[in-house]
Write a protein that holds these residues in place. Structure first.
Motif, mmCIF file in Angstrom:
data_model
loop_
_atom_site.group_PDB
_atom_site.id
_atom_site.type_symbol
_atom_site.label_atom_id
_atom_site.label_comp_id
_atom_site.label_asym_id
_atom_site.label_seq_id
_atom_site.Cartn_x
_atom_site.Cartn_y
_atom_site.Cartn_z
ATOM 1 N N VAL A 110 -40.246 -5.255 -97.429
ATOM 2 C CA VAL A 110 -41.474 -5.282 -96.617
ATOM 3 C C VAL A 110 -41.673 -3.918 -95.950
ATOM 4 C CG1 VAL A 110 -42.651 -6.322 -94.648
ATOM 5 C CG2 VAL A 110 -41.324 -7.772 -96.185
ATOM 6 N N ALA A 111 -40.557 -3.339 -95.442
ATOM 7 C CA ALA A 111 -40.658 -2.037 -94.767
ATOM 8 C C ALA A 111 -41.197 -0.979 -95.731
ATOM 9 C CB ALA A 111 -39.287 -1.629 -94.229
ATOM 10 N N ASP A 112 -40.696 -0.988 -96.961
ATOM 11 C CA ASP A 112 -41.178 0.015 -97.937
ATOM 12 C C ASP A 112 -42.661 -0.197 -98.225
ATOM 13 O OD1 ASP A 112 -38.679 1.114 -98.017
ATOM 14 O OD2 ASP A 112 -38.100 0.191 -99.927
ATOM 15 N N TYR A 113 -43.084 -1.448 -98.371
ATOM 16 C CA TYR A 113 -44.517 -1.721 -98.570
ATOM 17 C C TYR A 113 -45.313 -1.159 -97.392
ATOM 18 C CZ TYR A 113 -48.879 -4.298 -98.224
ATOM 19 O OH TYR A 113 -50.203 -4.617 -98.067
ATOM 20 N N PHE A 114 -44.841 -1.475 -96.171
ATOM 21 C CA PHE A 114 -45.552 -1.055 -94.958
ATOM 22 C C PHE A 114 -45.648 0.473 -94.879
ATOM 23 C CE2 PHE A 114 -45.209 0.124 -90.395
ATOM 24 C CZ PHE A 114 -46.411 -0.402 -89.935
ATOM 25 N N HIS A 115 -44.530 1.152 -95.140
ATOM 26 C CA HIS A 115 -44.516 2.617 -94.965
ATOM 27 C C HIS A 115 -45.191 3.350 -96.119
ATOM 28 C CE1 HIS A 115 -42.142 2.606 -91.312
ATOM 29 N NE2 HIS A 115 -41.238 1.842 -91.881
ATOM 30 N N PHE A 116 -45.079 2.809 -97.360
ATOM 31 C CA PHE A 116 -45.563 3.569 -98.515
ATOM 32 C C PHE A 116 -46.956 3.168 -99.003
ATOM 33 C CE2 PHE A 116 -40.816 3.993 -99.614
ATOM 34 C CZ PHE A 116 -40.699 5.141 -98.829
ATOM 35 N N ALA A 117 -47.347 1.905 -98.768
ATOM 36 C CA ALA A 117 -48.617 1.447 -99.350
ATOM 37 C C ALA A 117 -49.647 1.032 -98.303
ATOM 38 C CB ALA A 117 -48.359 0.283 -100.317
ATOM 39 N N THR A 118 -49.316 1.213 -97.017
ATOM 40 C CA THR A 118 -50.300 0.972 -95.956
ATOM 41 C C THR A 118 -50.252 2.209 -95.033
ATOM 42 O OG1 THR A 118 -48.978 0.008 -94.156
ATOM 43 C CG2 THR A 118 -49.529 -1.470 -95.997
ATOM 44 N N PRO A 119 -51.160 2.333 -94.100
ATOM 45 C CA PRO A 119 -51.086 3.507 -93.191
ATOM 46 C C PRO A 119 -49.803 3.527 -92.354
ATOM 47 C CG PRO A 119 -53.264 2.493 -93.112
ATOM 48 C CD PRO A 119 -52.396 1.559 -93.901
ATOM 49 N N GLY A 120 -49.071 2.430 -92.317
ATOM 50 C CA GLY A 120 -47.772 2.391 -91.638
ATOM 51 C C GLY A 120 -47.870 2.819 -90.183
ATOM 52 N N LEU A 121 -47.018 3.760 -89.809
ATOM 53 C CA LEU A 121 -46.987 4.222 -88.415
ATOM 54 C C LEU A 121 -47.933 5.404 -88.183
ATOM 55 C CD1 LEU A 121 -43.135 3.959 -87.751
ATOM 56 C CD2 LEU A 121 -44.910 2.422 -86.901
ATOM 57 N N GLN A 129 -46.267 8.968 -98.944
ATOM 58 C CA GLN A 129 -46.854 7.682 -99.310
ATOM 59 C C GLN A 129 -46.752 7.535 -100.832
ATOM 60 O OE1 GLN A 129 -50.003 5.992 -96.735
ATOM 61 N NE2 GLN A 129 -47.881 5.709 -96.158
ATOM 62 N N ASN A 130 -46.590 6.303 -101.297
ATOM 63 C CA ASN A 130 -46.481 6.044 -102.730
ATOM 64 C C ASN A 130 -46.961 4.615 -102.965
ATOM 65 O OD1 ASN A 130 -45.619 5.377 -105.343
ATOM 66 N ND2 ASN A 130 -43.894 6.816 -105.228
ATOM 67 N N ASP A 131 -48.260 4.526 -103.229
ATOM 68 C CA ASP A 131 -48.920 3.221 -103.298
ATOM 69 C C ASP A 131 -48.281 2.294 -104.338
ATOM 70 O OD1 ASP A 131 -51.132 1.793 -102.082
ATOM 71 O OD2 ASP A 131 -51.956 1.725 -104.120
ATOM 72 N N ASP A 132 -47.995 2.835 -105.544
ATOM 73 C CA ASP A 132 -47.426 2.001 -106.622
ATOM 74 C C ASP A 132 -46.079 1.413 -106.208
ATOM 75 O OD1 ASP A 132 -49.482 2.376 -108.285
ATOM 76 O OD2 ASP A 132 -48.490 3.835 -109.590
ATOM 77 N N TRP A 133 -45.229 2.292 -105.692
ATOM 78 C CA TRP A 133 -43.894 1.843 -105.293
ATOM 79 C C TRP A 133 -44.001 0.843 -104.125
ATOM 80 C CZ3 TRP A 133 -39.354 0.518 -106.384
ATOM 81 C CH2 TRP A 133 -38.319 0.485 -105.437
ATOM 82 N N GLY A 134 -44.860 1.155 -103.174
ATOM 83 C CA GLY A 134 -45.027 0.246 -102.031
ATOM 84 C C GLY A 134 -45.474 -1.130 -102.493
ATOM 85 N N LYS A 135 -46.413 -1.171 -103.429
ATOM 86 C CA LYS A 135 -46.914 -2.474 -103.902
ATOM 87 C C LYS A 135 -45.847 -3.221 -104.708
ATOM 88 C CE LYS A 135 -51.780 -1.765 -103.398
ATOM 89 N NZ LYS A 135 -52.815 -0.850 -103.810
ATOM 90 N N ARG A 136 -45.056 -2.469 -105.456
ATOM 91 C CA ARG A 136 -43.941 -3.113 -106.187
ATOM 92 C C ARG A 136 -42.959 -3.732 -105.199
ATOM 93 N NH1 ARG A 136 -41.754 -6.337 -108.810
ATOM 94 N NH2 ARG A 136 -39.756 -6.008 -109.797
ATOM 95 N N ARG A 137 -42.700 -3.026 -104.106
ATOM 96 C CA ARG A 137 -41.782 -3.551 -103.085
ATOM 97 C C ARG A 137 -42.380 -4.793 -102.414
ATOM 98 N NH1 ARG A 137 -36.927 -3.331 -102.750
ATOM 99 N NH2 ARG A 137 -36.535 -2.476 -100.683
ATOM 100 N N ARG A 138 -43.704 -4.838 -102.288
ATOM 101 C CA ARG A 138 -44.346 -6.047 -101.735
ATOM 102 C C ARG A 138 -44.054 -7.252 -102.636
ATOM 103 N NH1 ARG A 138 -48.807 -9.271 -101.472
ATOM 104 N NH2 ARG A 138 -49.814 -9.448 -99.444
ATOM 105 N N GLU A 139 -44.200 -7.038 -103.961
ATOM 106 C CA GLU A 139 -43.887 -8.129 -104.915
ATOM 107 C C GLU A 139 -42.432 -8.546 -104.784
ATOM 108 O OE1 GLU A 139 -44.732 -6.775 -108.873
ATOM 109 O OE2 GLU A 139 -46.810 -6.316 -108.339
ATOM 110 N N GLN A 140 -41.551 -7.544 -104.620
ATOM 111 C CA GLN A 140 -40.119 -7.869 -104.503
ATOM 112 C C GLN A 140 -39.836 -8.646 -103.220
ATOM 113 O OE1 GLN A 140 -38.296 -3.982 -105.033
ATOM 114 N NE2 GLN A 140 -38.104 -4.297 -107.230
#
Ligand SMILES: N[C@@H](CCC(=O)N[C@@H](CS)C(=O)NCC(=O)O)C(=O)O
Length: 206
Positions: A110-121, A129-140
């Motif tokens: 969830v943290a990776d999704y938040f930091h990489f695929a959303t505006p995060g902090l 930022q890495n949208d693809d990786w963040g979204k993959r982590r969301r699925e995981q």
């Protein structure tokens, strides 16, 4: 002892839950670190934790302990009853295994999704930022929820028949998922029922 943290953030919450479970509130001084303002990336804080993350435990002799698992080990040993981290070799092995799964498959995902695929902090702090990786982590993370649902269909707690730091990590992961708007799948009824039960524990409810 001092805990440097930011109240309400997921990893600080893990240590605060351990403190509540161990009834150590009156032994801890909390030091607020302004994470959204980037205080955790300043040299003074990096001298305590080169990883630039909270929480950090500082003992009266100056010893620094970082990583929630290590901090929980210290807190758990203060009473001589290591119920959160395991009382026997077997309990400790299974607890560490399940808590690491809770980090890798849920909380950190969830943290990776938040930091990489959303505006995060925010742009000052989220330098990569890495949208693809963040979204993959969301699925995981969602796969992780399904995994823990299956575990909790078979046993009362994440690491077996007693509440442990593995439960704490899953609670923190689900709290972060709520914040990041990653919903628990409808069919994960065992996970949802367990969450109701563990968050009603007197120490955690308080
Ligand atoms: N593995 C670390 C994770 C700590 C962590 O990621 N903390 C977050 C708060 S929940 C943080 O400080 N994030 C700030 C950032 O990533 O810049 C632990 O167990 O303590």
């Amino acid at each position: 002892m001092k805990i440097y943290d930011y109240e309400g953030f997921p990893n600080p919450a893990r240590v605060r839950m351990a403190i509540a479970e161990k009834n150590l509130g009156d032994k801890v001084e909390f030091v607020h670190v302004d994470v959204p303002a980037g205080e955790h990336k300043k040299p003074e804080f990096l001298a305590k934790n080169p990883s630039g993350v909270v929480p950090v435990l500082e003992l009266s002799d100056g010893t620094i302990v970082t990583e929630c698992t290590a901090i929980t080990e210290y807190l758990d040993h203060l009473s001589g009853e290591t119920e959160l981290t395991g009382r026997t070799g077997k309990e400790r092995a299974v607890t560490h295994m399940m808590q690491r799964r809770a980090e890798a498959r849920l909380l950190d995902a969830v943290a990776d999704y938040f930091h990489f695929a959303t505006p995060g902090l925010g742009p000052e702090i989220e330098s990569y930022q890495n949208d693809d990786w963040g979204k993959r982590r969301r699925e995981q993370a969602i796969e992780g929820m399904r995994y823990f649902d299956a575990i909790l269909a078979e046993q009362d707690y994440v690491a077996g028949d007693r509440f442990s730091m593995a439960d704490i990590t899953v609670i923190a992961g689900l709290g972060f998922a709520d914040f990041a708007e990653v919903a628990i799948p409808e069919e994960c009824t065992h996970l949802k029922a367990w969450r109701e039960r563990v968050t009603s524990r007197p120490a955690l409810a308080a």
